[in-house]
Design an enzyme around this catalytic site. Structure first.
Site, PDB file in Angstrom:
ATOM      1  N   LYS A 111      21.254  -3.313 -20.963  1.00  0.00           N
ATOM      2  CA  LYS A 111      19.832  -3.051 -20.727  1.00  0.00           C
ATOM      3  C   LYS A 111      18.918  -4.131 -21.308  1.00  0.00           C
ATOM      4  O   LYS A 111      19.140  -4.644 -22.396  1.00  0.00           O
ATOM      5  CB  LYS A 111      19.434  -1.697 -21.314  1.00  0.00           C
ATOM      6  CG  LYS A 111      20.057  -0.497 -20.636  1.00  0.00           C
ATOM      7  CD  LYS A 111      19.661  -0.391 -19.168  1.00  0.00           C
ATOM      8  CE  LYS A 111      18.198  -0.112 -18.962  1.00  0.00           C
ATOM      9  NZ  LYS A 111      17.784   1.213 -19.499  1.00  0.00           N
ATOM     10  N   LYS A 129     -16.616   7.317 -35.533  1.00  0.00           N
ATOM     11  CA  LYS A 129     -16.045   6.076 -36.046  1.00  0.00           C
ATOM     12  C   LYS A 129     -14.558   5.936 -35.781  1.00  0.00           C
ATOM     13  O   LYS A 129     -14.082   4.880 -35.322  1.00  0.00           O
ATOM     14  CB  LYS A 129     -16.332   5.943 -37.537  1.00  0.00           C
ATOM     15  CG  LYS A 129     -17.809   5.831 -37.835  1.00  0.00           C
ATOM     16  CD  LYS A 129     -18.114   5.951 -39.299  1.00  0.00           C
ATOM     17  CE  LYS A 129     -19.570   6.286 -39.507  1.00  0.00           C
ATOM     18  NZ  LYS A 129     -19.954   7.598 -38.929  1.00  0.00           N
ATOM     19  N   GLU A 140       5.577  -0.969 -21.115  1.00  0.00           N
ATOM     20  CA  GLU A 140       5.427   0.483 -21.102  1.00  0.00           C
ATOM     21  C   GLU A 140       4.465   0.949 -22.189  1.00  0.00           C
ATOM     22  O   GLU A 140       3.673   1.882 -21.981  1.00  0.00           O
ATOM     23  CB  GLU A 140       6.805   1.136 -21.257  1.00  0.00           C
ATOM     24  CG  GLU A 140       7.684   0.943 -20.032  1.00  0.00           C
ATOM     25  CD  GLU A 140       9.136   1.335 -20.264  1.00  0.00           C
ATOM     26  OE1 GLU A 140       9.891   1.390 -19.286  1.00  0.00           O
ATOM     27  OE2 GLU A 140       9.521   1.574 -21.435  1.00  0.00           O
ATOM     28  N   SER A 147      18.970  -1.408 -25.422  1.00  0.00           N
ATOM     29  CA  SER A 147      19.334  -0.002 -25.556  1.00  0.00           C
ATOM     30  C   SER A 147      20.341   0.168 -26.677  1.00  0.00           C
ATOM     31  O   SER A 147      21.187  -0.702 -26.899  1.00  0.00           O
ATOM     32  CB  SER A 147      19.926   0.512 -24.238  1.00  0.00           C
ATOM     33  OG  SER A 147      20.595   1.742 -24.432  1.00  0.00           O
ATOM     34  N   THR A 151       0.878  -1.166   0.000  1.00  0.00           N
ATOM     35  CA  THR A 151       0.000   0.000   0.000  1.00  0.00           C
ATOM     36  C   THR A 151       0.917   1.218   0.000  1.00  0.00           C
ATOM     37  O   THR A 151       1.970   1.208   0.651  1.00  0.00           O
ATOM     38  CB  THR A 151      -0.924   0.045   1.232  1.00  0.00           C
ATOM     39  OG1 THR A 151      -0.142   0.129   2.425  1.00  0.00           O
ATOM     40  CG2 THR A 151      -1.808  -1.205   1.287  1.00  0.00           C
ATOM     41  N   HIS A 152       0.540   2.231  -0.741  1.00  0.00           N
ATOM     42  CA  HIS A 152       1.384   3.431  -0.889  1.00  0.00           C
ATOM     43  C   HIS A 152       2.770   3.069  -1.420  1.00  0.00           C
ATOM     44  O   HIS A 152       3.747   3.761  -1.143  1.00  0.00           O
ATOM     45  CB  HIS A 152       1.508   4.185   0.442  1.00  0.00           C
ATOM     46  CG  HIS A 152       0.208   4.488   1.095  1.00  0.00           C
ATOM     47  ND1 HIS A 152      -0.595   5.525   0.714  1.00  0.00           N
ATOM     48  CD2 HIS A 152      -0.451   3.843   2.109  1.00  0.00           C
ATOM     49  CE1 HIS A 152      -1.689   5.547   1.465  1.00  0.00           C
ATOM     50  NE2 HIS A 152      -1.640   4.525   2.307  1.00  0.00           N
ATOM     51  N   TYR A 199     -29.859  13.737 -36.557  1.00  0.00           N
ATOM     52  CA  TYR A 199     -28.500  13.461 -37.004  1.00  0.00           C
ATOM     53  C   TYR A 199     -27.752  14.755 -37.306  1.00  0.00           C
ATOM     54  O   TYR A 199     -28.327  15.710 -37.831  1.00  0.00           O
ATOM     55  CB  TYR A 199     -28.500  12.573 -38.254  1.00  0.00           C
ATOM     56  CG  TYR A 199     -27.105  12.241 -38.736  1.00  0.00           C
ATOM     57  CD1 TYR A 199     -26.385  11.210 -38.157  1.00  0.00           C
ATOM     58  CD2 TYR A 199     -26.493  12.994 -39.733  1.00  0.00           C
ATOM     59  CE1 TYR A 199     -25.092  10.920 -38.569  1.00  0.00           C
ATOM     60  CE2 TYR A 199     -25.204  12.707 -40.159  1.00  0.00           C
ATOM     61  CZ  TYR A 199     -24.509  11.670 -39.564  1.00  0.00           C
ATOM     62  OH  TYR A 199     -23.229  11.395 -39.961  1.00  0.00           O
TER      63      TYR A 199
END
Length: 455
Positions: free
Chosen positions: A281, A323, A288, A275, A153-154, A315
């Protein structure tokens, strides 16, 4: 040929035409558009609005158009939108008979129908992907049902749990997503075709027959609402944004759990990148990107709300903007679910690192307080006592597990030898037998509930 060219003496300005046309993005609805047109033509023939033989000629030609597009024999181009393209191609193939297709129909109710068909198909595909992911998460939960790890938590260690418990948490999130999509599908699955441009049609059509042919559960009750309703888009985009938020959350944890500081997750090479300058790396780029895609879908939702918020009945051309947002979200959600599921299937988790982390950070302090509470000490008092024990440990470089029984007794005479067992992560986990807890038998129940829910 423009479907509306009769009223005009001059061609549309080239730039205005490019600005107006939607074919570059609504071409993906060709199958739905043709499916809707076949059902409409079939109904027109059955009701005697057009001759039965004309209806058969139209439906046969529409089938050939659909087949040619699907096989790559017919390029979708040179039209204002997919609806214009299909009708123009139909007329090119069968002549004036093809011009009868649009009897008792407007592009307004046509596009509303196509979009519902498209989203219904998309929801079915996404539901299948969610079911696959939930099944995998349940399997992973069972595989790691007894693998201790810290709950946070936190972003600070809180209490011991298991990796199986963690997997079940995300499985429940995605199960809610699946149920939300099911609810959304039930509300969108009504037919607007027959609403006309705004006030329905004077032709004696059978809207319920078209609904039956297209697999809709019912028909819209008001023509003004039928052509202008985009609640189903807003609801779908809301569902999509929540799915992506859940994917973002789990991939956020993948990012930091795979870092050296945690070391809980071993990223598979197939879903990692390197990398250009740092040879050592191994980056969680896929995770991500999955995290970043959530912002894209949330943007689709906000954009759709912004389009709709000030529109009068019925309309308005603004609705053409629905769309790209719906199509983008639909595609993004599906590829995101697919890539995460594939990655998760081959991701490894380091039991030893997680187990060691589960005992650190005084994660069993609550067990210590519960120990005193079970001996009659008010919990608030027990909480204060254990807070002092933790402070003592910090100042003396000790842990709750390394304290002697005598040291415990200096804080309360109620401590006994069994306190050494009570503050072990395994004990903390085994005591969480309440519904929703992380104890093994309870987790097996949760896994069973998940598996039953997606049948």
């Amino acid at each position: 040929m423009k479907l509306w060219s009769g009223r005009f003496q001059a061609d549309l300005d080239n730039l205005a035409e490019r600005f107006n046309d939607s074919l570059p993005f609504d071409a993906v609805m060709y199958a739905q558009d043709i499916r809707g047109s076949i059902a409409h033509a079939t109904m027109l023939g059955e009701c005697g609005v057009i001759a039965e033989r004309d209806a058969q000629t139209i439906t046969s030609a529409l089938e050939s158009v659909r087949s040619d597009i699907a096989d790559g024999k017919l390029a979708v181009a040179d039209a204002e939108d997919i609806h214009s393209f299909v009708e123009n191609e139909l007329v090119r193939r069968i002549g004036d008979v093809g011009k009868k297709l649009h009897t008792a129909r407007s592009r307004n109710d046509q596009v509303a129908t196509d979009l519902r068909l498209y989203l219904r198909d998309g929801i079915d595909k996404t539901t299948e992907l969610l079911s696959t992911l939930i099944t995998l998460l349940a399997a992973k939960a069972e595989q790691y049902i007894d693998a201790p790890m810290p709950a946070y938590t936190h972003m600070q260690k809180a209490q011991p749990t298991t990796l199986g418990h963690w997997f079940c948490a995300y499985a429940n999130m995605f199960l809610r997503d699946l149920r939300r999509l099911s609810d959304c599908r039930s509300r969108l699955n009504v037919l607007p075709l027959g609403s006309g441009a705004a006030v329905a049609t004077a032709f004696p059509i059978d809207r319920r027959r078209v609904a039956e042919l297209l697999g809709f559960d019912g028909i819209t009750e008001n023509s003004l609402d039928g052509v202008s309703d985009r609640d189903f888009c807003l609801e779908y985009l809301s569902c999509a944004a929540i799915i992506m938020t859940h994917l973002s959350r789990v991939n956020e944890e993948f990012v930091y759990y795979s870092g050296e500081e945690f070391g809980f997750i071993k990223l598979p090479d197939e879903f990692s990148t390197g990398s250009s300058i740092m040879p050592q790396k191994k980056n969680p780029d896929v995770n991500e990107l999955l995290r970043g895609k959530s912002g894209r879908v949330l943007g689709d939702l906000v954009g759709m709300f912004t389009v709709m918020k000030g529109l009068p009945l019925a309309y308005n051309k603004d609705m053409q903007e629905d769309k790209e947002r719906v199509f983008d979200a639909d595609e993004t959600v599906r590829i995101s679910l697919a890539v995460f599921t594939r990655m998760l299937a081959v991701t490894e988790f380091d039991r030893d690192r997680m187990n060691a982390a589960a005992a650190g950070g005084f994660s069993c302090a609550t067990e210590c307080a519960d120990y005193l509470a079970n001996k009659g000490v008010p919990f608030r008092t027990a909480h204060e006592i254990v807070g002092k024990i933790v402070l003592y440990c910090v100042n003396n470089n000790k842990t709750l597990q390394s304290l002697t029984v005598d040291e415990y007794k200096t804080f309360s005479p109620l401590f006994d030898a069994d306190i050494k067992i009570a503050v072990m992560p395994e004990t903390a986990i085994s005591r969480r037998t309440v519904i929703g807890g992380c104890e093994k038998t309870e987790l097996l129940r949760q896994i069973s509930v998940l598996r039953e829910a997606i049948k």
